[in-house]
Scaffold this active site. Structure first.
Site, PDB file in Angstrom:
ATOM      1  N   LYS A 197      11.277 -13.184  24.373  1.00  0.00           N
ATOM      2  CA  LYS A 197      11.909 -11.775  23.938  1.00  0.00           C
ATOM      3  C   LYS A 197      12.524 -10.981  25.301  1.00  0.00           C
ATOM      4  CE  LYS A 197       9.957 -11.424  19.604  1.00  0.00           C
ATOM      5  NZ  LYS A 197      10.644 -11.931  18.423  1.00  0.00           N
ATOM      6  N   ASP A 211       3.492 -16.689  17.391  1.00  0.00           N
ATOM      7  CA  ASP A 211       4.671 -16.325  16.773  1.00  0.00           C
ATOM      8  C   ASP A 211       5.803 -17.259  16.550  1.00  0.00           C
ATOM      9  OD1 ASP A 211       6.147 -14.302  15.177  1.00  0.00           O
ATOM     10  OD2 ASP A 211       7.280 -13.763  17.153  1.00  0.00           O
ATOM     11  N   GLU A 252      15.616 -14.703  22.503  1.00  0.00           N
ATOM     12  CA  GLU A 252      16.150 -13.607  21.924  1.00  0.00           C
ATOM     13  C   GLU A 252      16.420 -12.233  22.976  1.00  0.00           C
ATOM     14  OE1 GLU A 252      14.288 -12.941  17.828  1.00  0.00           O
ATOM     15  OE2 GLU A 252      12.749 -13.607  19.118  1.00  0.00           O
ATOM     16  N   HIS A 282      10.800 -20.625   8.568  1.00  0.00           N
ATOM     17  CA  HIS A 282      12.170 -20.544   8.371  1.00  0.00           C
ATOM     18  C   HIS A 282      13.002 -21.105   9.055  1.00  0.00           C
ATOM     19  CE1 HIS A 282      12.456 -17.335  11.509  1.00  0.00           C
ATOM     20  NE2 HIS A 282      13.759 -17.446  11.261  1.00  0.00           N
ATOM     21  N   HIS A 296       7.834 -22.750  15.031  1.00  0.00           N
ATOM     22  CA  HIS A 296       9.451 -22.863  15.046  1.00  0.00           C
ATOM     23  C   HIS A 296       9.533 -23.951  16.303  1.00  0.00           C
ATOM     24  CE1 HIS A 296       9.734 -19.440  12.674  1.00  0.00           C
ATOM     25  NE2 HIS A 296       9.822 -18.658  13.308  1.00  0.00           N
ATOM     26  N   LYS A 320       4.224 -17.577   8.391  1.00  0.00           N
ATOM     27  CA  LYS A 320       3.559 -18.147   9.767  1.00  0.00           C
ATOM     28  C   LYS A 320       3.209 -16.863  10.339  1.00  0.00           C
ATOM     29  CE  LYS A 320       5.929 -17.477  12.799  1.00  0.00           C
ATOM     30  NZ  LYS A 320       6.618 -16.293  12.785  1.00  0.00           N
ATOM     31  N   ARG A 362       0.926  -1.357   0.234  1.00  0.00           N
ATOM     32  CA  ARG A 362      -0.149   0.062   0.121  1.00  0.00           C
ATOM     33  C   ARG A 362       0.971   1.128   0.075  1.00  0.00           C
ATOM     34  NH1 ARG A 362      -4.381  -0.573   4.424  1.00  0.00           N
ATOM     35  NH2 ARG A 362      -2.720  -1.024   5.719  1.00  0.00           N
TER      36      ARG A 362
HETATM   37  C1  BG6 Z   1      10.402 -14.945  13.341  1.00  0.00           C
HETATM   38  C2  BG6 Z   1       9.439 -14.358  14.476  1.00  0.00           C
HETATM   39  O1  BG6 Z   1       9.469 -15.773  12.976  1.00  0.00           O
HETATM   40  O2  BG6 Z   1      11.380 -15.526  13.959  1.00  0.00           O
HETATM   41  C3  BG6 Z   1      10.202 -13.386  15.101  1.00  0.00           C
HETATM   42  O3  BG6 Z   1       8.409 -13.715  14.183  1.00  0.00           O
HETATM   43  C4  BG6 Z   1      11.463 -13.764  15.762  1.00  0.00           C
HETATM   44  O4  BG6 Z   1       9.690 -12.852  16.344  1.00  0.00           O
HETATM   45  C5  BG6 Z   1      12.299 -14.591  14.613  1.00  0.00           C
HETATM   46  O5  BG6 Z   1      12.401 -12.743  16.078  1.00  0.00           O
HETATM   47  C6  BG6 Z   1      13.511 -15.368  15.172  1.00  0.00           C
HETATM   48  O6  BG6 Z   1      14.090 -15.938  13.959  1.00  0.00           O
HETATM   49  P1  BG6 Z   1      15.796 -15.768  14.133  1.00  0.00           P
HETATM   50  O7  BG6 Z   1      16.117 -16.693  12.753  1.00  0.00           O
HETATM   51  O8  BG6 Z   1      16.198 -14.676  14.054  1.00  0.00           O
HETATM   52  O9  BG6 Z   1      15.916 -16.934  15.245  1.00  0.00           O
END
Ligand code: BG6
Length: 493
Positions: free
Chosen positions: A330, A229, A210, A172, A234, A142, A39
């Site tokens: 986090k 999330d 993280e 990922h 994951h 996701k 957008r």
């Molecule tokens: C993402 C989440 O899928 O993965 C994020 O939405 C997260 O919140 C991230 O920070 C972490 O991925 P990686 O590869 O940096 O460990």
């Protein structure tokens, strides 16, 4: 390739650097076009300069070749439309015709990097405009769905537009070399598999924490939370890789069948479990660091979790009775993703252990990031008189594989999709099986406004209650050292 959500965070941080790295390695076809859709208003030229600036931030310095960037950028263009409005897809249709020089372009790869609320809308609009040729593919980010019901609905929508083999639900973590290496570690070696079960394993920890907050993603995060999330996708994927049976062969069906079997074997969560075996937390201010509720686009009374720790069980012959402790958060002291397999103690220890710790439990750490590697802890006699045994580590780090660069997860997965290999993507039944397991938690929180949510100050290892959960098993979480860097040796493992 059409990226919906092209002005967003994911595109600049991950997708463009990944596409650039494929380009750099000569892994894209000679003629390709990436059309960003969003957008925000950009001309092609503005968009290219925007991406060029962001690449300076998000592509590793040593990979950024100015000359190459100059030839890469003309492959990008931009279309400013509102993807929620079907009437605007006519513009997409004609841009695709222009870019491909074909009346009916068919070789299309869509990437949905939009807010999840658009995941169900875009495919239907594509279908209306006949932009869903049988050669097209779609990658969806996701979380796929908000709960079981919405995931089922999304699956129905996707199935009405594409065949399953055209749909790539991305997680990922599965694109990470180290996640794939867990499979090699388990199934390319003969010596670990016989130990990999309830007879020898005491418990397993899966940690993905993280040391940053929610960055600019308040709007998304506050309606999503850590469970949707990180955990539903994951973390549970990592559990599946750790717990799965050996697939018959490494192809999409065999591999994904085993993933689904793990999800189907998860011990269902009852209401008692929900209080006892789940700790949810939210970070609070500490020093100059903001608490979650002070973040931009977050409600000041938000009860969204930024931390989850859970004890889960797997009801099958291999794992019955072995707890899997998983956690994500986090604003923790460091960023680390690792799996720790704790073996059972020796039944009897005749030696004096250093520090009086007796008996000895072997421990295998598989670290996915950073300083990726594998460490096995075992006891050895200290040199000299007497017979004192000390735990030592035997380690392997990936840089020992001859300096092969650690591939980028997004690049790997985008390339797999281009090649038509869905092995490392989530199948429709897996996504539903995973939601089926987690749904009771979401329902429970929804129905119990007072279900506990514990605060933890920024920079700490999460609510104390999560420690208490481990103490029930007589152990502590394995917390790695605070400031891990790529050159650090393993410590405190
Ligand atoms: C993402 C989440 O899928 O993965 C994020 O939405 C997260 O919140 C991230 O920070 C972490 O991925 P990686 O590869 O940096 O460990």
């Amino acid at each position: 390739m059409v990226i919906f959500g092209a002005s967003g965070d994911l595109t600049k941080r991950k997708l463009m650097p990944a596409i650039y790295s494929l380009y750099k390695e000569g892994r894209l076809p000679k003629e390709f076009s990436v059309l960003g859709v969003g957008r925000t208003i950009y001309t092609d030229t503005n968009y290219r300069s925007h991406i060029s600036e962001e690449m300076k931030r998000f592509v590793k310095q040593e990979d950024l070749d100015e000359k190459l960037v100059e030839t890469f950028l003309p492959h990008l263009s931009y279309l400013s439309i509102d993807p929620s409005q079907e009437s605007e897809y006519g513009q997409l249709d004609s841009r695709l015709k222009d870019l491909s020089g074909e009346e009916h372009p068919e070789n299309l790869l869509y990437y949905l990097a939009t807010p999840p609320s658009l995941y169900g809308v875009i495919p239907l609009h594509l279908k209306k405009w006949k932009l869903n040729s049988k050669f097209s593919r779609i990658i969806v980010e996701k979380p796929f769905g908000y709960n079981l019901e919405s995931a089922q609905e999304l699956n129905r929508i996707y199935a009405s537009v594409f065949d399953e083999h055209q749909i790539y639900r991305i997680d990922h973590f599965l694109g990470k070399e180290t996640a794939q290496n867990l499979l090699a570690f388990r199934f390319a070696n003969g010596i670990f598999e016989p130990l990999w079960n309830r007879n020898y394993v005491d418990y397993v920890e899966v940690t993905a924490v993280e040391n940053m907050g929610i960055e600019q993603r308040g709007g998304f995060y506050d309606t999503t939370g850590a469970l949707r999330d990180m955990v539903q996708n994951h973390l549970i994927q990592l559990v599946a890789l750790t717990a799965m049976e050996p697939p018959v062969s490494f192809n999409a069906d065999s591999f994904r069948n085993e993933v689904v079997k793990v999800y189907d074997s998860l011990t269902p969560l009852t209401e008692i479990d929900l209080d006892e075996h789940i700790v949810r937390g939210q970070y609070t201010a500490s020093g100059s660091k903001k608490g979650y509720r002070e973040e931009k686009n977050v409600a000041s009374d938000s009860r969204t979790e930024t931390y989850i720790a859970m004890k889960i069980g797997i009801n099958n012959w291999r794992w019955n009775g072995v707890p899997f402790y998983i956690r994500t958060g986090k604003q923790m002291p460091t960023k680390v993703t690792e799996i720790v397999v704790h073996f059972k103690e020796t039944p009897h220890q005749m030696f004096h252990m250093e520090g009086g710790v007796t008996p000895l439990a072997n421990k295998l750490t598989l670290r996915l990031q950073p300083n990726e590697g594998i460490v096995l802890k075992f006891g050895m006699k200290l040199p000299g008189p007497g017979f004192e045994v000390k735990p030592v580590s035997m380690d392997f780090t990936y840089d020992k594989l001859g300096g092969v660069p650690m591939g980028d997860a997004y690049a790997r997965l985008i390339e797999d999709c281009i090649q038509g290999d869905p092995t490392l993507f989530t199948r429709s039944d897996a996504v539903e099986a995973s939601w089926r397991f987690f749904d009771p938690i979401l329902d429970y929180w929804k129905g119990n406004a007072n279900a506990p949510l514990y605060g933890y100050p920024v920079g700490t290892w999460g609510p104390l209650e999560s420690e208490a959960m481990m103490h029930e098993h007589g152990v502590d979480w394995t917390n790695p050292c605070k400031n891990l860097t790529n050159t650090d040796q393993y410590c405190e493992l």
